[in-house]
Design a protein around this motif. Structure first.
Motif, PDB file in Angstrom:
ATOM      1  N   GLN A   1       1.418   1.817  31.601  1.00  0.00           N
ATOM      2  CA  GLN A   1       2.351   1.070  30.770  1.00  0.00           C
ATOM      3  C   GLN A   1       3.307   0.297  31.674  1.00  0.00           C
ATOM      4  OE1 GLN A   1       2.308   0.956  27.304  1.00  0.00           O
ATOM      5  NE2 GLN A   1       0.364   2.016  27.620  1.00  0.00           N
ATOM      6  N   SER A   2       3.681  -0.902  31.255  1.00  0.00           N
ATOM      7  CA  SER A   2       4.609  -1.692  32.050  1.00  0.00           C
ATOM      8  C   SER A   2       5.978  -1.035  32.051  1.00  0.00           C
ATOM      9  CB  SER A   2       4.725  -3.119  31.494  1.00  0.00           C
ATOM     10  OG  SER A   2       3.487  -3.780  31.593  1.00  0.00           O
ATOM     11  N   PRO A   3       6.672  -1.051  33.203  1.00  0.00           N
ATOM     12  CA  PRO A   3       8.016  -0.469  33.243  1.00  0.00           C
ATOM     13  C   PRO A   3       9.000  -1.329  32.467  1.00  0.00           C
ATOM     14  CG  PRO A   3       7.506  -1.567  35.308  1.00  0.00           C
ATOM     15  CD  PRO A   3       6.247  -1.585  34.502  1.00  0.00           C
ATOM     16  N   PRO A   4      10.006  -0.726  31.842  1.00  0.00           N
ATOM     17  CA  PRO A   4      10.977  -1.504  31.070  1.00  0.00           C
ATOM     18  C   PRO A   4      11.967  -2.222  31.975  1.00  0.00           C
ATOM     19  CG  PRO A   4      11.596   0.800  31.073  1.00  0.00           C
ATOM     20  CD  PRO A   4      10.272   0.719  31.782  1.00  0.00           C
ATOM     21  N   GLY A   5      12.287  -3.480  31.636  1.00  0.00           N
ATOM     22  CA  GLY A   5      13.359  -4.202  32.317  1.00  0.00           C
ATOM     23  C   GLY A   5      12.988  -4.692  33.692  1.00  0.00           C
ATOM     24  N   GLN A   6      13.901  -5.506  34.264  1.00  0.00           N
ATOM     25  CA  GLN A   6      13.728  -6.032  35.603  1.00  0.00           C
ATOM     26  C   GLN A   6      14.585  -5.235  36.578  1.00  0.00           C
ATOM     27  OE1 GLN A   6      14.733 -10.233  35.235  1.00  0.00           O
ATOM     28  NE2 GLN A   6      12.584 -10.756  35.128  1.00  0.00           N
ATOM     29  N   ARG A   7      14.259  -5.359  37.885  1.00  0.00           N
ATOM     30  CA  ARG A   7      15.038  -4.703  38.923  1.00  0.00           C
ATOM     31  C   ARG A   7      15.681  -5.785  39.782  1.00  0.00           C
ATOM     32  NH1 ARG A   7      10.302  -1.107  38.956  1.00  0.00           N
ATOM     33  NH2 ARG A   7       9.322  -2.469  40.460  1.00  0.00           N
ATOM     34  N   GLY A   8      16.941  -6.101  39.510  1.00  0.00           N
ATOM     35  CA  GLY A   8      17.646  -7.058  40.332  1.00  0.00           C
ATOM     36  C   GLY A   8      17.151  -8.477  40.194  1.00  0.00           C
ATOM     37  N   HIS A   9      16.458  -8.797  39.091  1.00  0.00           N
ATOM     38  CA  HIS A   9      15.982 -10.154  38.830  1.00  0.00           C
ATOM     39  C   HIS A   9      15.037 -10.661  39.918  1.00  0.00           C
ATOM     40  CE1 HIS A   9      18.863 -10.217  35.570  1.00  0.00           C
ATOM     41  NE2 HIS A   9      19.802  -9.864  36.424  1.00  0.00           N
ATOM     42  N   ILE A  10      14.322  -9.763  40.573  1.00  0.00           N
ATOM     43  CA  ILE A  10      13.305 -10.154  41.556  1.00  0.00           C
ATOM     44  C   ILE A  10      11.967  -9.681  41.018  1.00  0.00           C
ATOM     45  CG2 ILE A  10      12.486  -9.943  43.927  1.00  0.00           C
ATOM     46  CD1 ILE A  10      15.321  -9.198  44.751  1.00  0.00           C
ATOM     47  N   GLU A  11      11.142 -10.621  40.576  1.00  0.00           N
ATOM     48  CA  GLU A  11       9.842 -10.259  40.010  1.00  0.00           C
ATOM     49  C   GLU A  11       8.801 -11.290  40.425  1.00  0.00           C
ATOM     50  OE1 GLU A  11       9.027  -7.697  37.957  1.00  0.00           O
ATOM     51  OE2 GLU A  11      11.007  -6.873  37.536  1.00  0.00           O
ATOM     52  N   PHE A  12       7.639 -10.825  40.879  1.00  0.00           N
ATOM     53  CA  PHE A  12       6.510 -11.734  41.064  1.00  0.00           C
ATOM     54  C   PHE A  12       6.092 -12.269  39.693  1.00  0.00           C
ATOM     55  CE2 PHE A  12       5.905  -9.393  45.072  1.00  0.00           C
ATOM     56  CZ  PHE A  12       5.618 -10.438  45.939  1.00  0.00           C
ATOM     57  N   PHE A  13       5.800 -13.569  39.626  1.00  0.00           N
ATOM     58  CA  PHE A  13       5.324 -14.198  38.393  1.00  0.00           C
ATOM     59  C   PHE A  13       6.269 -13.905  37.226  1.00  0.00           C
ATOM     60  CE2 PHE A  13       1.439 -13.272  40.869  1.00  0.00           C
ATOM     61  CZ  PHE A  13       0.982 -14.562  41.069  1.00  0.00           C
ATOM     62  N   ALA A  14       7.567 -14.037  37.468  1.00  0.00           N
ATOM     63  CA  ALA A  14       8.562 -13.644  36.467  1.00  0.00           C
ATOM     64  C   ALA A  14       8.330 -14.327  35.128  1.00  0.00           C
ATOM     65  CB  ALA A  14       9.965 -13.943  36.980  1.00  0.00           C
ATOM     66  N   GLU A  15       8.022 -15.634  35.145  1.00  0.00           N
ATOM     67  CA  GLU A  15       7.833 -16.354  33.885  1.00  0.00           C
ATOM     68  C   GLU A  15       6.646 -15.821  33.108  1.00  0.00           C
ATOM     69  OE1 GLU A  15       8.361 -17.707  36.751  1.00  0.00           O
ATOM     70  OE2 GLU A  15      10.019 -19.136  36.637  1.00  0.00           O
ATOM     71  N   ARG A  16       5.573 -15.480  33.812  1.00  0.00           N
ATOM     72  CA  ARG A  16       4.383 -14.984  33.113  1.00  0.00           C
ATOM     73  C   ARG A  16       4.638 -13.613  32.503  1.00  0.00           C
ATOM     74  NH1 ARG A  16      -0.862 -16.557  36.835  1.00  0.00           N
ATOM     75  NH2 ARG A  16       0.008 -18.424  37.797  1.00  0.00           N
ATOM     76  N   LEU A  17       5.480 -12.827  33.174  1.00  0.00           N
ATOM     77  CA  LEU A  17       5.733 -11.471  32.693  1.00  0.00           C
ATOM     78  C   LEU A  17       6.511 -11.456  31.395  1.00  0.00           C
ATOM     79  CD1 LEU A  17       6.603  -9.699  36.075  1.00  0.00           C
ATOM     80  CD2 LEU A  17       4.476  -9.569  34.806  1.00  0.00           C
ATOM     81  N   VAL A  18       7.314 -12.515  31.162  1.00  0.00           N
ATOM     82  CA  VAL A  18       8.114 -12.540  29.943  1.00  0.00           C
ATOM     83  C   VAL A  18       7.577 -13.522  28.913  1.00  0.00           C
ATOM     84  CG1 VAL A  18      10.197 -11.885  31.199  1.00  0.00           C
ATOM     85  CG2 VAL A  18       9.703 -14.300  30.839  1.00  0.00           C
ATOM     86  N   ALA A  19       6.483 -14.223  29.250  1.00  0.00           N
ATOM     87  CA  ALA A  19       5.940 -15.204  28.311  1.00  0.00           C
ATOM     88  C   ALA A  19       5.437 -14.527  27.041  1.00  0.00           C
ATOM     89  CB  ALA A  19       4.795 -15.968  28.974  1.00  0.00           C
ATOM     90  N   GLN A  20       5.675 -15.151  25.923  1.00  0.00           N
ATOM     91  CA  GLN A  20       5.235 -14.614  24.642  1.00  0.00           C
ATOM     92  C   GLN A  20       3.852 -15.161  24.282  1.00  0.00           C
ATOM     93  OE1 GLN A  20       6.957 -12.324  22.863  1.00  0.00           O
ATOM     94  NE2 GLN A  20       8.262 -12.281  24.681  1.00  0.00           N
ATOM     95  N   PRO A  21       3.059 -14.430  23.537  1.00  0.00           N
ATOM     96  CA  PRO A  21       1.761 -14.936  23.085  1.00  0.00           C
ATOM     97  C   PRO A  21       1.936 -16.265  22.343  1.00  0.00           C
ATOM     98  CG  PRO A  21       1.941 -12.598  22.613  1.00  0.00           C
ATOM     99  CD  PRO A  21       3.303 -13.039  23.087  1.00  0.00           C
ATOM    100  N   GLY A  22       1.098 -17.215  22.714  1.00  0.00           N
ATOM    101  CA  GLY A  22       1.168 -18.507  22.047  1.00  0.00           C
ATOM    102  C   GLY A  22       2.044 -19.515  22.763  1.00  0.00           C
ATOM    103  N   SER A  23       2.817 -19.051  23.768  1.00  0.00           N
ATOM    104  CA  SER A  23       3.644 -19.994  24.510  1.00  0.00           C
ATOM    105  C   SER A  23       2.823 -20.695  25.579  1.00  0.00           C
ATOM    106  CB  SER A  23       4.801 -19.253  25.172  1.00  0.00           C
ATOM    107  OG  SER A  23       4.342 -18.485  26.267  1.00  0.00           O
ATOM    108  N   ALA A  24       3.404 -21.693  26.210  1.00  0.00           N
ATOM    109  CA  ALA A  24       2.675 -22.455  27.225  1.00  0.00           C
ATOM    110  C   ALA A  24       2.339 -21.600  28.431  1.00  0.00           C
ATOM    111  CB  ALA A  24       3.520 -23.662  27.668  1.00  0.00           C
ATOM    112  N   LEU A  25       3.113 -20.539  28.671  1.00  0.00           N
ATOM    113  CA  LEU A  25       2.900 -19.707  29.840  1.00  0.00           C
ATOM    114  C   LEU A  25       2.005 -18.508  29.554  1.00  0.00           C
ATOM    115  CD1 LEU A  25       6.541 -19.736  31.222  1.00  0.00           C
ATOM    116  CD2 LEU A  25       4.583 -20.799  32.305  1.00  0.00           C
ATOM    117  N   ALA A  26       1.777 -18.214  28.280  1.00  0.00           N
ATOM    118  CA  ALA A  26       1.021 -16.998  27.963  1.00  0.00           C
ATOM    119  C   ALA A  26      -0.459 -17.200  28.248  1.00  0.00           C
ATOM    120  CB  ALA A  26       1.225 -16.661  26.484  1.00  0.00           C
TER     121      ALA A  26
END
Length: 270
Positions: free
Chosen positions: A245-270
């Protein structure tokens, strides 16, 4: 999008072999996977896979190419981003440059479902940043006192300084499955007493002559000898990783592929 960092407190425990074979096992399971070498000064993933990259991350930092230009196609459709070997200045990057590399992956326009990061051994800033930016961290240990001690040190720094609260532990080069469970139990007893972190036992990879032969052939054992004991272990470990399962939340706003991780289904990034 699943991002997994593979780390170890001590060198020589087989961490890079774990990274390579985990990434290829994910590929063989149908996941579009990228393998990133962040052992920036002593990289060897390209050597293990018999690849001859034109560009490496050293060229990116020197301004000779873009990150996309470093991509090399490996076996089974695996994408590889190689680092450089023997480039001392790459071991002296600033914390801001490490974070910049993490953010650069958000602009990498390649369809991916998983990324495996092979980090350097130890607790240098780059190791901590790349682990912090991943969704999951796999710490590789073997049956040596120094390996267990240094693994605990790495876990302590990750949890206290970088907010990493969940660690997957993989026992490597074991002679018997019970050996791996005993290693995990030893590490878990100490962390449960002193640290606010959850350890999960990912499994064990047996000491295997077929793995040594695969390394000599510059191939991954899951490709060269898929029926070998170590290859079967890596396949099982990849199966477990796909179920995390994916861990909840971000750690210090440092994430690989941050936009893809938060993209919603149906969005341009999903």
């Amino acid at each position: 999008m699943r991002v997994i960092a593979v780390a170890s407190g001590k060198g020589g425990v087989g961490k890079t072999n774990v990274s390579v074979n985990l990434a290829l096992s994910l590929c063989n399971a149908g996941q579009r996977t990228l393998l990133l070498d962040t052992d920036l000064g002593l990289a060897n993933i390209d050597v293990l896979l018999g690849l001859s990259p034109r560009f490496t991350l050293a060229d990116v930092f020197a301004g000779r190419c873009e990150l996309r230009d470093t991509l090399v196609k490996g076996p089974a459709g695996l994408w590889v981003v190689p680092a450089a070997s023997g480039k001392r200045h790459m071991t002296e990057l600033t914390p801001a440059e490490h974070v910049g590399l993490v953010h650069a992956f958000s602009q990498l326009d390649v369809p991916l479902e998983a990324m495996v990061i092979d980090t350097a051994a130890g607790i240098a800033d780059g190791v901590l940043t790349f682990c912090q930016a991943a969704q999951d961290v796999v710490v590789v240990v073997c049956d040596e006192p120094a390996s267990v001690t240094d693994a605990y040190a790495l876990i302590k720094v990750l949890s206290r300084d970088r907010g990493v609260r969940r660690i997957q532990v993989l026992a490597n080069q074991v002679h018997h499955p019970n050996e791996g469970k005993a290693l995990f139990a030893k590490l878990e007893r100490v962390t449960a007493r002193f640290l606010d972190v959850t350890l999960n036992y990912l499994g064990a990879v047996p000491r295997d002559e077929w793995l040594r032969r695969a390394v000599q052939r510059q191939e991954a054992v899951v490709e060269a000898f898929p029926s070998s004991p170590s290859a079967r272990a890596f396949t099982d470990i990849a199966r477990r990783a796909r179920q995390w399962q994916s861990p909840p939340g971000q750690r210090g706003h440092i994430e690989f592929f941050a936009e893809r991780l938060v993209a919603q289904p149906g969005s341009a990034l999903a």
